[in-house]
Design a protein around this motif. Structure first.
Motif, PDB file in Angstrom:
ATOM      1  N   TYR A 175      30.577  23.205 -76.987  1.00  0.00           N
ATOM      2  CA  TYR A 175      31.417  23.456 -75.816  1.00  0.00           C
ATOM      3  C   TYR A 175      31.313  22.254 -74.882  1.00  0.00           C
ATOM      4  N   PRO A 176      32.067  21.189 -75.132  1.00  0.00           N
ATOM      5  CA  PRO A 176      31.909  19.949 -74.356  1.00  0.00           C
ATOM      6  C   PRO A 176      32.164  20.114 -72.865  1.00  0.00           C
ATOM      7  N   ASP A 177      33.118  20.952 -72.468  1.00  0.00           N
ATOM      8  CA  ASP A 177      33.377  21.131 -71.039  1.00  0.00           C
ATOM      9  C   ASP A 177      32.212  21.832 -70.348  1.00  0.00           C
ATOM     10  N   ARG A 178      31.667  22.826 -70.989  1.00  0.00           N
ATOM     11  CA  ARG A 178      30.511  23.527 -70.411  1.00  0.00           C
ATOM     12  C   ARG A 178      29.304  22.592 -70.327  1.00  0.00           C
TER      13      ARG A 178
ATOM     14  N   ALA B  24      29.418  19.308 -70.019  1.00  0.00           N
ATOM     15  CA  ALA B  24      29.666  18.341 -68.947  1.00  0.00           C
ATOM     16  C   ALA B  24      29.338  18.931 -67.581  1.00  0.00           C
ATOM     17  N   ALA B  25      29.598  20.229 -67.400  1.00  0.00           N
ATOM     18  CA  ALA B  25      29.358  20.866 -66.106  1.00  0.00           C
ATOM     19  C   ALA B  25      27.880  20.962 -65.755  1.00  0.00           C
TER      20      ALA B  25
ATOM     21  N   ARG C 246      34.652  18.827 -81.339  1.00  0.00           N
ATOM     22  CA  ARG C 246      33.935  19.299 -80.152  1.00  0.00           C
ATOM     23  C   ARG C 246      32.549  18.675 -80.049  1.00  0.00           C
TER      24      ARG C 246
ATOM     25  N   SER D 273      31.137  16.095 -77.150  1.00  0.00           N
ATOM     26  CA  SER D 273      29.920  16.350 -76.375  1.00  0.00           C
ATOM     27  C   SER D 273      28.977  15.164 -76.427  1.00  0.00           C
TER      28      SER D 273
ATOM     29  N   ARG E 298      30.197  12.625 -73.957  1.00  0.00           N
ATOM     30  CA  ARG E 298      29.962  13.039 -72.567  1.00  0.00           C
ATOM     31  C   ARG E 298      28.490  12.907 -72.201  1.00  0.00           C
TER      32      ARG E 298
END
Length: 214
Positions: free
Chosen positions: A97-100, A102-103, A134, A138, A141
């Protein structure tokens, strides 16, 4: 939860919190009991916090592992709970989950990112379509964040060939990976082990290289 580890968070004494659930089905997974998202928790989060409260000054940090920790919606809050008690935070993740990821990267002190294969081999390892894009997103990132950590890859000849392993090493080194742990599977179906020449060639790409037998 593991109350004490000296190996999962380099340079720190830490506890490990294993998070339930993972959407991937890698054949060599050694935490298969953690794959089922619907399984009941073995320990309440409040009890984990009570344990950490009692270990202030004795432990340096907490590792979130799994399963896949970023699957959990409560992970960002749990990280804040841990940091509020004065502990450093490490994450073991497959980067699904790359967006999670990054957060939460700004709140991490160390990360172990499990990069499973070259992009074209990913789906055959995880048994989930689109998983490679994905995971590689990650990786990028994480490298852009500057957070300390290691990239790790579990390998045996049945997953992909030695030439592809060398190409993988070259690729991730070119992206900026400096610490790589190669976890070589042993046992039935693993195929031939790497020779000394291959190991030396792989290690030459990195400032820190670790070979583990899985």
């Amino acid at each position: 939860m593991t109350a004490l580890t000296t190996i999962d968070f380099p340079g720190r004494l830490a506890a490990v919190v294993f998070c339930q659930g993972c959407p991937w089905r890698c054949g060599y997974c050694h935490n298969q009991a953690l794959l089922d998202t619907a399984a009941p928790p073995a320990i309440a989060w409040a009890d984990v916090l009570d344990f950490l409260q009692a270990r202030q000054g004795l432990l340096d940090g907490v590792v979130f592992s799994g399963g896949e920790p970023t699957l959990q919606a409560g992970l960002p809050g749990a990280i804040e709970d841990v940091r509020a008690r004065g502990f450093q935070v490490a994450l073991h993740t497959a980067g699904m989950y790359p967006d999670r990821l990054a957060a939460i990267l700004p709140r991490l002190d160390w990360i172990g990112l499990d990069l499973k294969a070259p992009l074209h081999r990913y789906d055959s390892v995880t048994r989930v379509p689109g998983s490679g894009e994905r995971a590689w997103a990650s990786l990028r990132r994480w490298l852009a964040s500057g957070v300390a950590g290691e990239c790790r890859t579990t390998w045996h000849a049945g997953l992909f060939g030695v030439a592809e392993l060398h190409a993988l090493a070259e690729r991730i080194a070119a992206l900026g990976v400096t610490h790589w742990a190669l976890q070589e599977c042993r046992g039935s179906g693993a195929g031939a082990s790497l020779g000394r020449q291959d190991i030396d060639r792989l290690a030459a790409h990195f400032s820190s290289f670790t070979l583990r037998k899985a």
